[in-house]
Design a protein around this motif. Sequence first.
Motif, PDB file in Angstrom:
ATOM      1  N   THR A   1       0.889  -1.148  -0.163  1.00 15.27           N
ATOM      2  CA  THR A   1       0.079   0.131   0.010  1.00 15.27           C
ATOM      3  C   THR A   1       0.943   1.223   0.215  1.00 15.27           C
ATOM      4  O   THR A   1       0.323   2.327  -0.331  1.00 15.27           O
ATOM      5  CB  THR A   1      -0.924   0.076   1.262  1.00 15.27           C
ATOM      6  OG1 THR A   1      -0.045   0.182   2.521  1.00 15.27           O
ATOM      7  CG2 THR A   1      -1.823  -1.221   1.119  1.00 15.27           C
TER       8      THR A   1
ATOM      9  N   GLY B   1      -0.273   5.744   6.823  1.00 17.63           N
ATOM     10  CA  GLY B   1      -0.468   5.807   5.369  1.00 17.63           C
ATOM     11  C   GLY B   1      -0.735   7.372   5.079  1.00 17.63           C
ATOM     12  O   GLY B   1      -0.174   8.061   3.977  1.00 17.63           O
TER      13      GLY B   1
ATOM     14  N   ILE C   1      -4.605   2.316  -4.533  1.00 17.96           N
ATOM     15  CA  ILE C   1      -3.962   1.144  -4.121  1.00 17.96           C
ATOM     16  C   ILE C   1      -4.166   0.622  -2.781  1.00 17.96           C
ATOM     17  O   ILE C   1      -4.341  -0.380  -2.428  1.00 17.96           O
ATOM     18  CB  ILE C   1      -2.639   0.912  -4.624  1.00 17.96           C
ATOM     19  CG1 ILE C   1      -2.415   0.904  -6.196  1.00 17.96           C
ATOM     20  CG2 ILE C   1      -1.769  -0.308  -4.154  1.00 17.96           C
ATOM     21  CD1 ILE C   1      -1.071   1.234  -6.633  1.00 17.96           C
ATOM     22  N   ALA C   2      -3.793   1.675  -1.971  1.00 20.07           N
ATOM     23  CA  ALA C   2      -4.212   1.482  -0.409  1.00 20.07           C
ATOM     24  C   ALA C   2      -5.461   1.045  -0.061  1.00 20.07           C
ATOM     25  O   ALA C   2      -5.492   0.298   0.931  1.00 20.07           O
ATOM     26  CB  ALA C   2      -3.704   2.660   0.192  1.00 20.07           C
ATOM     27  N   ARG C   3      -6.544   1.646  -0.862  1.00 19.98           N
ATOM     28  CA  ARG C   3      -7.745   1.038  -0.280  1.00 19.98           C
ATOM     29  C   ARG C   3      -8.132  -0.228  -0.523  1.00 19.98           C
ATOM     30  O   ARG C   3      -9.237  -0.609  -0.242  1.00 19.98           O
ATOM     31  CB  ARG C   3      -8.916   2.032  -0.668  1.00 19.98           C
ATOM     32  CG  ARG C   3      -8.824   3.529  -0.078  1.00 19.98           C
ATOM     33  CD  ARG C   3      -9.982   4.341  -0.675  1.00 19.98           C
ATOM     34  NE  ARG C   3      -9.733   4.930  -1.799  1.00 19.98           N
ATOM     35  CZ  ARG C   3      -8.982   5.832  -2.417  1.00 19.98           C
ATOM     36  NH1 ARG C   3      -8.633   6.869  -1.331  1.00 19.98           N
ATOM     37  NH2 ARG C   3      -9.211   6.217  -3.719  1.00 19.98           N
ATOM     38  N   THR C   4      -7.365  -0.857  -1.485  1.00 25.45           N
ATOM     39  CA  THR C   4      -7.607  -2.247  -1.835  1.00 25.45           C
ATOM     40  C   THR C   4      -7.316  -3.303  -0.884  1.00 25.45           C
ATOM     41  O   THR C   4      -7.929  -4.382  -0.727  1.00 25.45           O
ATOM     42  CB  THR C   4      -6.782  -2.756  -3.185  1.00 25.45           C
ATOM     43  OG1 THR C   4      -5.361  -2.586  -2.821  1.00 25.45           O
ATOM     44  CG2 THR C   4      -7.021  -1.695  -4.293  1.00 25.45           C
ATOM     45  N   LYS C   5      -6.331  -2.785   0.223  1.00 29.29           N
ATOM     46  CA  LYS C   5      -6.187  -3.658   1.415  1.00 29.29           C
ATOM     47  C   LYS C   5      -7.272  -3.200   2.395  1.00 29.29           C
ATOM     48  O   LYS C   5      -7.136  -2.212   3.178  1.00 29.29           O
ATOM     49  CB  LYS C   5      -4.638  -3.335   1.978  1.00 29.29           C
ATOM     50  CG  LYS C   5      -4.293  -4.401   2.696  1.00 29.29           C
ATOM     51  CD  LYS C   5      -2.632  -4.077   3.038  1.00 29.29           C
ATOM     52  CE  LYS C   5      -2.146  -5.300   3.858  1.00 29.29           C
ATOM     53  NZ  LYS C   5      -2.919  -5.551   5.293  1.00 29.29           N
TER      54      LYS C   5
ATOM     55  N   LYS D   1      -3.322   2.813   8.559  1.00 27.56           N
ATOM     56  CA  LYS D   1      -4.133   3.785   8.151  1.00 27.56           C
ATOM     57  C   LYS D   1      -3.495   5.272   8.595  1.00 27.56           C
ATOM     58  O   LYS D   1      -3.352   6.131   7.488  1.00 27.56           O
ATOM     59  CB  LYS D   1      -5.584   3.792   8.165  1.00 27.56           C
ATOM     60  CG  LYS D   1      -6.438   2.591   7.792  1.00 27.56           C
ATOM     61  CD  LYS D   1      -7.835   2.659   8.225  1.00 27.56           C
ATOM     62  CE  LYS D   1      -8.589   1.209   7.625  1.00 27.56           C
ATOM     63  NZ  LYS D   1      -9.876   1.592   8.043  1.00 27.56           N
TER      64      LYS D   1
ATOM     65  N   ARG E   1      -6.306  -3.212   6.793  1.00 26.36           N
ATOM     66  CA  ARG E   1      -5.465  -2.432   7.070  1.00 26.36           C
ATOM     67  C   ARG E   1      -5.798  -2.111   8.714  1.00 26.36           C
ATOM     68  O   ARG E   1      -6.920  -1.933   8.961  1.00 26.36           O
ATOM     69  CB  ARG E   1      -5.279  -0.909   6.420  1.00 26.36           C
ATOM     70  CG  ARG E   1      -4.573  -1.161   5.359  1.00 26.36           C
ATOM     71  CD  ARG E   1      -4.309   0.108   4.550  1.00 26.36           C
ATOM     72  NE  ARG E   1      -5.522   0.872   4.317  1.00 26.36           N
ATOM     73  CZ  ARG E   1      -5.630   2.054   4.011  1.00 26.36           C
ATOM     74  NH1 ARG E   1      -4.659   2.907   4.066  1.00 26.36           N
ATOM     75  NH2 ARG E   1      -6.631   2.842   3.794  1.00 26.36           N
TER      76      ARG E   1
ATOM     77  N   ASP F   1      -1.619   6.076  -5.762  1.00 29.24           N
ATOM     78  CA  ASP F   1      -1.316   5.486  -4.397  1.00 29.24           C
ATOM     79  C   ASP F   1      -2.324   5.412  -3.503  1.00 29.24           C
ATOM     80  O   ASP F   1      -2.745   4.231  -2.669  1.00 29.24           O
ATOM     81  CB  ASP F   1      -0.262   6.121  -3.669  1.00 29.24           C
ATOM     82  CG  ASP F   1      -0.721   7.587  -3.540  1.00 29.24           C
ATOM     83  OD1 ASP F   1      -1.668   8.071  -3.818  1.00 29.24           O
ATOM     84  OD2 ASP F   1       0.529   8.456  -2.721  1.00 29.24           O
TER      85      ASP F   1
END
Length: 203
Positions: free
Chosen positions: A8, A66, A51-55, A63, A58, A48
Motif C-alpha cells: 500500500t 499511510g 491502491i491503499a484502499r484495496t487492502k 491507516k 489495514r 497510491d
Amino acid sequence: MIGFYNYTVWLTYFSLLSSVSGIFLAMSGHVRSAAVCLLVSGVCDMFDGKIARTKKDRTDDEKRFGIQIDSLCDIVCFGVFPAVLSAAAGADKWWQLAVAALFVLCGVIRLAYFNVTEETRQSKTDKKRESYAGLPITASALFMPLLLCFAEPLGSALPCACTALLAVMGICYIAPIKVRKPGLPGCVLFICLGLAALVMLLV
C-alpha cells in the motif's frame, strides 16, 4: 525494521525516490529531465490512495501511517521539488527565492491541515473524500512541467513565470476554496495533459 512496508505504500515510496532524483538532476542543470521526474511522482500520487484502499484489513496504525507518510513525501515531491525546479530554471534572485520558500511553507501548512481533518474524517466514515479545502499540493506535478514545456518560447521571462506560478499555487493551497475531487473524466484529462507535457519535455 520500524515502519510499514506492505504494497500500500510502495508507490508512495517510489514517488519520493523519483522526486529526490529529480532534485539532483535540477541541481545539476538538467531541468527538463527533472520535470519528467516530477510528472512521474504526480502519476504515482494519483494512484497510491486507490491502491491503499484495496487492502481491506489495514489496521488503524497502518491507516494513520499511510496518511502521514503520504503527506511527508508530498511536501518533498510537490513542495520542495517545484521550488528547486524554479530556482534551477533561473528564478534565483532573492525575492524569487523568498517566494519559493513561502510556497513550500504554504504546502506544509496545507498538508498539516489535511492530515488533521483527514484523520478526523476517517474516524467517522470509510467513504472516499469528495472534495478538498484548498488546492491539492499535487497540482504542482502538472502545472510546473507544463510551464517548463514552454521554456524556449518564454525565454528570459521563464524565471518570472515560475515565480508567479509558485505564488499563485501557494495562495491557492491555503485559500478557503472548495475543490471537488476529480472523477474519471478529470483523471483522464490530467493524464492526457501529463502525457503531452512528457512528450514535449522529451523531444
